[in-house]
Design a protein around this motif. Structure first.
Motif, mmCIF file in Angstrom:
data_model
loop_
_atom_site.group_PDB
_atom_site.id
_atom_site.type_symbol
_atom_site.label_atom_id
_atom_site.label_comp_id
_atom_site.label_asym_id
_atom_site.label_seq_id
_atom_site.Cartn_x
_atom_site.Cartn_y
_atom_site.Cartn_z
ATOM 1 N N THR A 40 0.849 -1.031 0.019
ATOM 2 C CA THR A 40 -0.208 -0.031 0.072
ATOM 3 C C THR A 40 1.020 1.293 -0.008
ATOM 4 N N ASP A 41 2.099 1.154 0.392
ATOM 5 C CA ASP A 41 3.047 2.239 0.302
ATOM 6 C C ASP A 41 3.137 2.968 -1.182
ATOM 7 N N PRO A 42 2.703 4.327 -1.159
ATOM 8 C CA PRO A 42 2.776 4.833 -2.557
ATOM 9 C C PRO A 42 4.321 4.714 -3.322
ATOM 10 N N ALA A 43 5.193 4.972 -2.225
ATOM 11 C CA ALA A 43 6.646 4.843 -2.802
ATOM 12 C C ALA A 43 7.042 3.612 -3.329
ATOM 13 N N SER A 44 6.399 2.488 -3.279
ATOM 14 C CA SER A 44 6.732 1.294 -3.710
ATOM 15 C C SER A 44 6.666 1.208 -5.110
ATOM 16 N N TRP A 45 5.852 2.019 -5.945
ATOM 17 C CA TRP A 45 5.424 2.326 -7.265
ATOM 18 C C TRP A 45 6.762 2.897 -7.897
ATOM 19 N N ILE A 46 7.676 3.419 -7.165
ATOM 20 C CA ILE A 46 9.016 3.904 -7.755
ATOM 21 C C ILE A 46 10.045 2.896 -7.056
ATOM 22 N N ASP A 47 10.039 2.275 -5.919
ATOM 23 C CA ASP A 47 10.999 1.763 -5.368
ATOM 24 C C ASP A 47 11.138 0.211 -5.943
ATOM 25 N N VAL A 48 9.928 -0.465 -6.181
ATOM 26 C CA VAL A 48 10.070 -1.836 -6.797
ATOM 27 C C VAL A 48 10.761 -1.922 -8.015
ATOM 28 N N PRO A 49 10.207 -1.036 -9.093
ATOM 29 C CA PRO A 49 10.976 -1.103 -10.341
ATOM 30 C C PRO A 49 12.395 -0.786 -10.254
ATOM 31 N N HIS A 50 12.609 0.165 -9.275
ATOM 32 C CA HIS A 50 14.033 0.646 -9.266
ATOM 33 C C HIS A 50 14.720 -0.574 -8.865
ATOM 34 N N PHE A 51 14.274 -1.296 -7.766
ATOM 35 C CA PHE A 51 15.099 -2.554 -7.181
ATOM 36 C C PHE A 51 15.453 -3.659 -8.277
ATOM 37 N N CYS A 52 14.307 -3.598 -8.972
ATOM 38 C CA CYS A 52 14.370 -4.929 -9.927
ATOM 39 C C CYS A 52 15.401 -4.513 -10.913
ATOM 40 N N ARG A 53 15.530 -3.214 -11.488
ATOM 41 C CA ARG A 53 16.489 -2.846 -12.450
ATOM 42 C C ARG A 53 18.131 -2.998 -11.792
ATOM 43 N N HIS A 57 16.657 -8.248 -11.309
ATOM 44 C CA HIS A 57 15.342 -9.022 -11.308
ATOM 45 C C HIS A 57 14.407 -8.493 -12.755
ATOM 46 N N ARG A 58 13.267 -9.217 -12.828
ATOM 47 C CA ARG A 58 12.537 -8.790 -13.692
ATOM 48 C C ARG A 58 11.084 -8.506 -13.407
ATOM 49 N N LEU A 59 10.788 -7.409 -13.551
ATOM 50 C CA LEU A 59 9.440 -7.005 -13.187
ATOM 51 C C LEU A 59 8.214 -7.272 -14.168
ATOM 52 N N VAL A 60 7.814 -8.239 -13.956
ATOM 53 C CA VAL A 60 6.557 -8.903 -15.104
ATOM 54 C C VAL A 60 5.486 -8.194 -15.122
ATOM 55 N N GLU A 61 5.147 -7.768 -13.848
ATOM 56 C CA GLU A 61 3.824 -7.028 -13.941
ATOM 57 C C GLU A 61 3.569 -5.956 -12.754
ATOM 58 N N ALA A 62 2.868 -4.950 -12.893
ATOM 59 C CA ALA A 62 2.614 -3.926 -11.997
ATOM 60 C C ALA A 62 1.383 -3.318 -12.021
ATOM 61 N N GLU A 63 0.571 -3.548 -11.199
ATOM 62 C CA GLU A 63 -0.742 -2.862 -11.215
ATOM 63 C C GLU A 63 -1.329 -2.146 -10.039
ATOM 64 N N SER A 64 -1.992 -1.402 -10.259
ATOM 65 C CA SER A 64 -2.807 -0.396 -8.991
ATOM 66 C C SER A 64 -4.076 -1.014 -8.740
ATOM 67 N N GLU A 74 10.067 -11.602 -11.113
ATOM 68 C CA GLU A 74 10.846 -12.717 -11.524
ATOM 69 C C GLU A 74 12.348 -12.654 -11.155
ATOM 70 N N HIS A 75 12.889 -13.536 -10.294
ATOM 71 C CA HIS A 75 14.141 -13.670 -9.882
ATOM 72 C C HIS A 75 15.207 -13.687 -11.131
ATOM 73 N N GLY A 76 16.250 -12.734 -11.262
ATOM 74 C CA GLY A 76 17.001 -12.859 -12.411
ATOM 75 C C GLY A 76 18.270 -13.536 -12.493
#
Length: 76
Positions: A40-53, A57-64, A74-76
C-alpha cells in the motif's frame, strides 16, 4: 521452475520494508522463481521497479488495484 508464485503481503508497511521483504524472499529463491508483492506504500510504485533494475530481476507485472499495488517479480 514449477510455476509456483510466492506471495508477500506488505500492505500497511512503509518504505523501505516492502522492498526489503521482497529482496529477502528473492535471495532465498533460485533464478526464474516468481514472487508477488502486495503493498500500500505509494513509494513502492517507484521503489520496486528501481530495485528490480538494480538487482537484475524482471518486473513482470505492476498494477494498482483497490487501494494497493500488486507486483510480480521474477528472480534474475
Amino acid at each position: 521452475m514449477d510455476g509456483t508464485v510466492t506471495e508477500i503481503d506488505a500492505r500497511g508497511l512503509l518504505c523501505p520494508l516492502p522492498v526489503l521483504r521482497l529482496r529477502k524472499r528473492l535471495a532465498a529463491l533460485g533464478p526464474g522463481a516468481r514472487v508477488r508483492l502486495l503493498a500500500t506504500d505509494p513509494a513502492s510504485w517507484i521503489d520496486v521497479p528501481h530495485f528490480c533494475r538494480e538487482a537484475g530481476h524482471r518486473l513482470v507485472e505492476a498494477e494498482s488495484l483497490n487501494g494497493h499495488h500488486r507486483y510480480l517479480v521474477e528472480h534474475g
